[in-house]
Design an enzyme around this catalytic site. Structure first.
Site, PDB file in Angstrom:
ATOM      1  N   GLN A  36       0.827  -1.203   0.000  1.00 43.38           N
ATOM      2  CA  GLN A  36       0.000   0.000   0.000  1.00 43.38           C
ATOM      3  C   GLN A  36       0.862   1.254   0.000  1.00 43.38           C
ATOM      4  OE1 GLN A  36      -3.170  -0.244   2.792  1.00 43.38           O
ATOM      5  NE2 GLN A  36      -3.743   1.894   2.615  1.00 43.38           N
ATOM      6  N   SER A 122       3.917  -6.728   2.277  1.00 45.90           N
ATOM      7  CA  SER A 122       2.634  -6.648   2.976  1.00 45.90           C
ATOM      8  C   SER A 122       1.513  -7.188   2.091  1.00 45.90           C
ATOM      9  CB  SER A 122       2.377  -5.205   3.427  1.00 45.90           C
ATOM     10  OG  SER A 122       1.304  -5.136   4.330  1.00 45.90           O
ATOM     11  N   ARG A 147      -9.501  -7.281   4.068  1.00 46.36           N
ATOM     12  CA  ARG A 147      -8.347  -6.913   4.893  1.00 46.36           C
ATOM     13  C   ARG A 147      -8.307  -5.400   5.116  1.00 46.36           C
ATOM     14  NH1 ARG A 147      -2.715  -5.826   3.656  1.00 46.36           N
ATOM     15  NH2 ARG A 147      -1.227  -6.886   5.033  1.00 46.36           N
ATOM     16  N   HIS A 241       0.449  -3.021  11.113  1.00 52.43           N
ATOM     17  CA  HIS A 241       1.463  -3.970  11.580  1.00 52.43           C
ATOM     18  C   HIS A 241       1.887  -3.721  13.031  1.00 52.43           C
ATOM     19  CE1 HIS A 241       1.595  -5.538   7.564  1.00 52.43           C
ATOM     20  NE2 HIS A 241       1.861  -4.334   7.082  1.00 52.43           N
TER      21      HIS A 241
END
Length: 351
Positions: A36, A122, A147, A241
């Site tokens: 992202q 990621s 997600r 995270h």
């Protein structure tokens, strides 16, 4: 000595094909996909119109899977809407795979023969799993959409807690010291304040995540200790995270139970372990852990280097991953595929 490459202008099917005279080269090459932050309005639009039997099908399948006009948002939407986590993640995955699919269907690329390792940063790990036939595109697009939604809800549930992420420039040779210091700082913070390593991107760059006070305090201490040269606040919507993503991790754990994975046809390196998956069964657990754990990108690249990889092909929007590699490994061959022009310019070099 590098193998001699040649161009076979047209295969019997009429498509252009590039081939290598030495298949051993695949072991020295890795394919990478971005995470992202690399999204922008208009990405992949050239591919959609130029390659109706490959790129167009990827965007159309993603639209059908999600039940809304993802490609309209990507091609002609507003940047503010596109950068929302729930939109950015499926958009980047779809665009990255469209670029790969063009090379596969139009130019004869075979991932199993073209590289020894595939990895994604990621959300890019989902892209890598689709690229290696472990996960279907339809399932992947739905999963990363969920997600993104779950990550956004996790932040909303924090109510009045102010959160942040910051990128740190690590002083030369001090990465391990900085990681150790983060552990100490976590114990020093006042109750309720949080700071965790979110991304270990290279020997000179990490990202920390947590509460605003926790991130700011850690940034100051790390600079005072001469472990970080400077800190830059990141304009993100959530503290990715870290422990604040626990709710999102549970959502994904439940969702992944109904998804079927195959063993990747090429080794995919996990963001959690920085090593290749050894079976399909371990993939869902690692994808869940990834949401609350640090992305071990630097160690993933180090693993590749330990396997004599010296050529990296970065598929997808933006050049963040390529720029990190060029700074860390200036003598390696590093190529970015971000547009139709890049495909035409570089395709022969990949075979």
């Amino acid at each position: 000595m590098a193998a001699t490459r040649h161009l076979s202008k047209f295969a019997p099917s009429g498509r252009r094909t590039w081939m290598s005279t030495a298949g051993i080269e695949r072991a020295h090459r890795a394919i990478l996909f971005p995470g992202q932050g690399s999204q922008y309005v208009g990405m992949g639009k050239d591919l959609y119109h130029l390659y109706p039997r490959s790129a167009k099908l990827v965007f159309d399948e993603a639209d059908e899977a999600l039940g809304y006009g993802l490609k309209s948002l990507i091609f002609d939407g507003h940047q503010e809407k596109l950068k929302l986590t729930e939109n950015a993640q499926p958009a980047i995955l779809t665009t990255s795979l469209a670029m790969l699919r063009v090379l596969e269907l139009e130019f004869g690329l075979d991932v199993t023969k073209a590289c020894g390792y595939v990895l994604g940063h990621s959300l890019g790990e989902y892209t890598a799993l689709v690229a290696t036939r472990s996960l279907s595109l339809t399932d992947a697009v739905r999963l990363v959409r969920l997600r993104g939604e779950a990550m956004t809800r996790s932040v909303e549930d924090l109510h009045q807690t102010n959160t942040a992420m910051a990128a740190l420039v690590v002083r030369q040779g001090r990465l391990q010291d900085l990681e150790d210091a983060i552990g100490e700082i976590k114990d020093m913070l006042p109750k309720g304040e949080v700071v965790e390593l979110a991304n270990i991107n290279s020997s000179f760059q990490v990202v920390i995540s947590g509460t605003s006070r926790g991130v700011d305090g850690a940034s100051r201490i790390l600079q005072q200790r001469q472990l970080a040269a400077r800190a830059v606040d990141l304009p993100v919507s959530a503290p990715f995270h870290c422990e604040f993503m626990a709710e999102a991790a549970q959502v994904m754990k439940d969702a992944l139970k109904s998804v079927t994975f195959q063993k990747p046809c090429v080794d995919v390196i996990s963001n959690v372990t920085a090593k290749p998956y050894t079976s399909a069964e371990e993939i869902p657990d690692h994808l869940v852990q990834q949401i609350t754990s640090a992305i071990q990108w630097s160690r993933s690249i180090t693993y590749c280097k330990g396997q004599d990889v010296d050529e990296f092909i970065c598929f997808g929007p933006g050049k963040v991953l390529a720029n990190l590699l060029k700074k860390e490994y200036p003598l390696d061959q590093i190529k970015s595929i971000t547009s139709a022009d890049d495909i035409l310019h570089h395709a022969e070099e990949f075979y």
